[in-house]
Design a protein around this motif. Structure first.
Motif, PDB file in Angstrom:
ATOM      1  N   GLY A 104       0.669  -1.447  -0.229  1.00 22.08           N
ATOM      2  CA  GLY A 104       0.130   0.003  -0.074  1.00 22.08           C
ATOM      3  C   GLY A 104       1.064   1.309  -0.166  1.00 22.08           C
ATOM      4  N   THR A 105       0.249   2.415  -0.347  1.00 20.95           N
ATOM      5  CA  THR A 105       0.867   3.606  -0.448  1.00 20.95           C
ATOM      6  C   THR A 105       0.367   4.588   0.410  1.00 20.95           C
ATOM      7  OG1 THR A 105      -0.809   4.576  -2.018  1.00 20.95           O
ATOM      8  CG2 THR A 105       0.915   3.254  -2.946  1.00 20.95           C
ATOM      9  N   ALA A 106      -0.580   4.406   1.253  1.00 17.78           N
ATOM     10  CA  ALA A 106      -1.216   5.395   2.301  1.00 17.78           C
ATOM     11  C   ALA A 106      -0.582   5.494   3.561  1.00 17.78           C
ATOM     12  CB  ALA A 106      -2.813   5.208   2.137  1.00 17.78           C
ATOM     13  N   THR A 107      -0.700   6.604   4.300  1.00 23.44           N
ATOM     14  CA  THR A 107      -0.125   6.797   5.580  1.00 23.44           C
ATOM     15  C   THR A 107      -1.232   6.363   6.513  1.00 23.44           C
ATOM     16  OG1 THR A 107      -0.399   9.088   5.558  1.00 23.44           O
ATOM     17  CG2 THR A 107       1.745   8.181   4.738  1.00 23.44           C
ATOM     18  N   THR A 108      -0.761   6.329   7.811  1.00 22.38           N
ATOM     19  CA  THR A 108      -1.598   5.847   8.810  1.00 22.38           C
ATOM     20  C   THR A 108      -2.987   6.354   9.108  1.00 22.38           C
ATOM     21  OG1 THR A 108       0.548   5.394  10.113  1.00 22.38           O
ATOM     22  CG2 THR A 108      -1.496   5.071  11.497  1.00 22.38           C
ATOM     23  N   SER A 109      -3.978   5.510   9.115  1.00 25.21           N
ATOM     24  CA  SER A 109      -5.314   5.614   9.458  1.00 25.21           C
ATOM     25  C   SER A 109      -5.852   4.191   9.900  1.00 25.21           C
ATOM     26  CB  SER A 109      -6.069   6.458   8.319  1.00 25.21           C
ATOM     27  OG  SER A 109      -7.525   6.812   8.779  1.00 25.21           O
ATOM     28  N   VAL A 110      -6.345   4.010  10.995  1.00 26.72           N
ATOM     29  CA  VAL A 110      -6.965   2.739  11.249  1.00 26.72           C
ATOM     30  C   VAL A 110      -8.446   3.061  11.733  1.00 26.72           C
ATOM     31  CG1 VAL A 110      -6.696   0.781  12.919  1.00 26.72           C
ATOM     32  CG2 VAL A 110      -4.599   1.941  11.874  1.00 26.72           C
ATOM     33  N   GLU A 111      -9.296   2.152  11.326  1.00 25.76           N
ATOM     34  CA  GLU A 111     -10.710   2.228  11.646  1.00 25.76           C
ATOM     35  C   GLU A 111     -11.001   1.149  12.633  1.00 25.76           C
ATOM     36  OE1 GLU A 111     -15.128   1.906   9.666  1.00 25.76           O
ATOM     37  OE2 GLU A 111     -13.459   1.195   8.542  1.00 25.76           O
ATOM     38  N   LEU A 112     -11.881   1.424  13.580  1.00 25.36           N
ATOM     39  CA  LEU A 112     -12.406   0.079  14.472  1.00 25.36           C
ATOM     40  C   LEU A 112     -13.934   0.223  14.505  1.00 25.36           C
ATOM     41  CD1 LEU A 112      -9.579   1.570  16.032  1.00 25.36           C
ATOM     42  CD2 LEU A 112      -9.830  -0.773  17.187  1.00 25.36           C
ATOM     43  N   ARG A 113     -14.671  -0.962  14.631  1.00 22.17           N
ATOM     44  CA  ARG A 113     -16.068  -0.791  14.399  1.00 22.17           C
ATOM     45  C   ARG A 113     -16.510  -1.905  15.508  1.00 22.17           C
ATOM     46  NH1 ARG A 113     -15.102  -1.548   8.923  1.00 22.17           N
ATOM     47  NH2 ARG A 113     -16.168  -3.415   8.769  1.00 22.17           N
ATOM     48  N   CYS A 114     -17.591  -1.788  16.122  1.00 25.23           N
ATOM     49  CA  CYS A 114     -18.069  -2.749  17.257  1.00 25.23           C
ATOM     50  C   CYS A 114     -19.514  -2.419  16.995  1.00 25.23           C
ATOM     51  CB  CYS A 114     -17.694  -2.416  18.537  1.00 25.23           C
ATOM     52  SG  CYS A 114     -18.313  -3.653  19.708  1.00 25.23           S
ATOM     53  N   GLY A 115     -20.353  -3.433  16.434  1.00 21.37           N
ATOM     54  CA  GLY A 115     -21.872  -2.912  16.300  1.00 21.37           C
ATOM     55  C   GLY A 115     -21.768  -1.782  15.319  1.00 21.37           C
ATOM     56  N   ARG A 116     -22.643  -0.867  15.664  1.00 18.87           N
ATOM     57  CA  ARG A 116     -22.795   0.053  15.090  1.00 18.87           C
ATOM     58  C   ARG A 116     -21.832   1.542  15.612  1.00 18.87           C
ATOM     59  NH1 ARG A 116     -26.995   0.854  11.772  1.00 18.87           N
ATOM     60  NH2 ARG A 116     -26.806   3.206  12.080  1.00 18.87           N
ATOM     61  N   SER A 117     -20.938   1.122  16.377  1.00 20.94           N
ATOM     62  CA  SER A 117     -19.939   2.278  16.964  1.00 20.94           C
ATOM     63  C   SER A 117     -18.739   2.276  15.886  1.00 20.94           C
ATOM     64  CB  SER A 117     -19.816   1.777  18.388  1.00 20.94           C
ATOM     65  OG  SER A 117     -20.798   1.940  19.139  1.00 20.94           O
ATOM     66  N   GLN A 118     -18.185   3.190  15.860  1.00 16.98           N
ATOM     67  CA  GLN A 118     -16.969   3.490  15.066  1.00 16.98           C
ATOM     68  C   GLN A 118     -16.188   4.412  15.711  1.00 16.98           C
ATOM     69  OE1 GLN A 118     -17.086   6.216  11.872  1.00 16.98           O
ATOM     70  NE2 GLN A 118     -16.328   4.474  10.318  1.00 16.98           N
TER      71      GLN A 118
END
Length: 326
Positions: free
Chosen positions: A61-75
């Motif tokens: 990949g080429t993009a720099t740091t970004s992380v998503e976390l999901r739990c149910g409808r929460s993000q």
């Protein structure tokens, strides 16, 4: 309910892609491997692709740091590197729903590679959208406002349509966001940088980039030791090889071997290494992975010889788009 973690950007320092010439050589190697494994017919291409690791074909990949976390409808989102632009596209096309949020963005620090994607997070420009920023840094609001400012970006902060809120966090004090509990701990970086321990659905994620790992022992880590304890997945900085780490002391980045030592001692179940150097092509990261494998096996062998009980861990080098479910 489960905890889902998606890595929208895993590169460090600067977004970086192979040149056309480098891609040509890479594709040539992929094709040569196809035939060397005995495949001959075009109908076998899909089978071949599925038989090898994704980065072998598409890179890390080429993009720099970004992380998503999901739990149910929460993000929640950690950091706004260039990877957050792709996340934004998924939000706007309805893939993830909730185009107006609220969105919760936790910032580790404010080096360029961690903020460069924020102006391209489309919900900023949507009336009625709601965005919450969180950071330990007391000048959080000033820093975010400064990103949306000429001559760096043509749309000033005052013209953004979203409702934007700022939350300054207390070090090592947990904060609740919907189904998440998030606690900031200090990392080893030249400018103050805060990792996050995220707990949800009975699972725990430790976000540990950017860090040099100069503090390793429990005594050295002190009040930041809990970041590494009772963790299911640790995301750890592995920009350098061990020799490079010695050469680039105080640059704020680490090597996979440092993360392995911590993970094995603290019983961390799974480790993903990232913050790949902008000059590191797929082959370079794969070489880091090979060296890490040798080091890991040496630790396991040493423990076996000493008749020590050791919990083996699952580890790998993260690639853009990787998604894991706990």
């Amino acid at each position: 309910m489960s905890l889902t973690i998606k890595f929208w950007g895993v590169r460090g320092s600067l977004p970086s892609a192979p040149t056309p010439t480098e891609w040509t050589y890479h594709i040539e190697g992929v094709l040569r491997n196809f035939f060397s494994l005995g495949y001959r017919d075009l109908s076998q291409v899909s089978k071949y692709i599925k038989s090898i690791e994704e980065p072998v074909v598409g890179g890390y990949g080429t993009a720099t740091t970004s992380v998503e976390l999901r739990c149910g409808r929460s993000q929640i989102i950690i950091d706004g590197g260039s990877g957050i632009r792709t996340l934004s596209e998924s939000i706007m096309t309805g893939t993830l729903g909730r185009a107006k949020g609220p969105f919760h963005i936790f910032m580790t620090h404010f080096h360029w590679d961690h903020v460069i994607g924020l102006p391209f997070f489309t919900p900023h420009f949507i009336p009625g959208s709601e965005i919450h920023y969180y950071a330990v840094q007391s000048d959080l609001e000033q820093l975010i406002r400064g990103i949306f400012k000429r001559p760096y970006f043509p749309v000033p902060f005052e013209d953004l349509k979203a409702k934007i809120h700022f939350h300054v966090l207390e070090p090592r004090k947990p904060v609740k966001v919907d189904d998440f509990t998030v606690t900031p701990f200090k990392l080893d970086h030249p400018d103050p940088c805060w990792g996050y321990k995220v707990e949800a659905a009975g699972k725990t994620y430790a976000h540990c980039v950017d860090t040099e790992g100069t503090r390793v022992t429990p005594e050295e880590l002190g009040e930041d030791l809990p970041l590494y304890q009772n963790v299911d997945v640790m995301y750890f900085d592995a920009q350098y090889t061990l020799p490079e780490l010695a050469e680039k002391a105080n640059w704020g980045h680490s090597a996979a071997q440092v993360g392995l030592e911590i993970a094995l001692r603290e019983g961390i179940r799974r480790v993903l290494f990232a913050h790949h150097d902008p000059g590191a092509r797929s082959e370079h990261v794969m070489e880091l992975k090979r060296q890490t494998g040798e080091y890991y096996q040496s630790l396991i062998s040493k423990a076996s010889e000493n008749k020590e009980n050791i919990n083996e861990i699952i580890w790998d080098f993260a690639h853009e788009g990787l998604e894991i479910v706990l």
